[in-house]
Design an enzyme around this catalytic site. Sequence first.
Site, short mmCIF file in Angstrom:
data_model
loop_
_atom_site.label_atom_id
_atom_site.label_comp_id
_atom_site.label_asym_id
_atom_site.label_seq_id
_atom_site.Cartn_x
_atom_site.Cartn_y
_atom_site.Cartn_z
CE1 TYR A 131 -3.32 2.95 0.47
CE2 TYR A 131 -3.83 1.93 2.63
CZ TYR A 131 -4.00 2.75 1.41
OH TYR A 131 -4.97 3.79 1.55
CE LYS A 159 -5.57 1.17 -1.98
NZ LYS A 159 -5.31 2.31 -1.74
#
Length: 297
Positions: A131, A159
Site C-alpha cells: 500500500y 497499490k
Amino acid sequence: MFSGLSAFALTPLNETGIDEAAFVRLIERLAAAGVDSIGVLGSTGNYAYLTQAERLRVAQLAVRHAAGVPVIVGIGALRTRDVLALAQDAQTVGASGVLLAPMSYQKLSAEEVFGLYGAVTQSLTVPLCVYDNPGTTHFEFSDELHGRIAQLPNVASIKIPGVPGDLETVRQRVERLRALIPAQVTIGISGDAFAATGLHAGCEAWYSVMGGLFPELAVAITRAARQGQVDEVARLCAPLAPLWTLFLQYGSLRVMATAAELAGLVPHPCLPLPLRSLQGEARQQLGAILGSTGLPV
C-alpha cells in the site's frame, strides 16, 4: 483477486464501538454488486483508530458475510510486532490477502520499510498488496524500492497513488514500475479521480474508496475501462468531478462517511473522534452532488 475492482468498505463506529450491523450491510451490498474483491481495514476502514481485537472482529465479519468474494484485510501498524500479529489474525479468520502500508510516527527510511515487508512476507500464507499511500503515511516509495519489495515471497500487487496527467504520462509511469517488478505482481491504481486513466494506462486493478459505497457504478467503470471503452468510461465518470473536488478538499474518508450517513446506510456519527463527518455547508453541498448525479446508494 488483485485485478478488477477492489472495493474498500467503511468501518462505521462511534465511541462505544463498531456498528456491526451497519458494517455487515455494507459488506453484503458489495458482494451483491459483483465486485472482484472487498477491502477492509484500509484508510476508509479506520484501521489506525482500532484495537487489535476490534480489527480481528471486523475481519471476521467481512469474511463471514462476503458470500465468497475474496477479502483483503489491512494489517498496517506502527510496530512490526503488531503487524505480524494482525497478519496472523487475518489469516486465521480466512482472509484471501492482506494489505500493508508502512505506518510510522518517526519518518521511516527505505531500509526500514524494506525490513518491514521482509519480516511480514516471510510469515505469510496469503498474498500481500503493498500500500503506497504517501498522503497518509508520509513515506514515498521509489521505483527501486518497489522493485526490491516485489521480489519478496507472497507479494502479489502494488497499490500506487493516483497519477496526475494525460494518458501517455500515466502509461509511462506504469511502464517504468512494470519494468522493475515480476510479471505476476499486479499494479493497482488508487485515488479515485485518477482511476479511469490508470486503468486505461495498464493498471490491472482499481483499489477504490468510492467502490465501497457506490459499487454498481465502480463495477461499471472498471468493466468498461478493461474492455477499452474509453467513451463509456468518460460518460460514467463525468458527473463525478464535483465528488473528486470534495475528496481533495476534505479527504475521501470524511466524504464517504458523510455520504453513507446521508444515504441512511450508517447512523450518525460513524467516525472515531476526533474525526468528524462533514457538517454545515459542506454536508449540504455533498447532499446536492449525490442528488444531482443520481449515485446508486
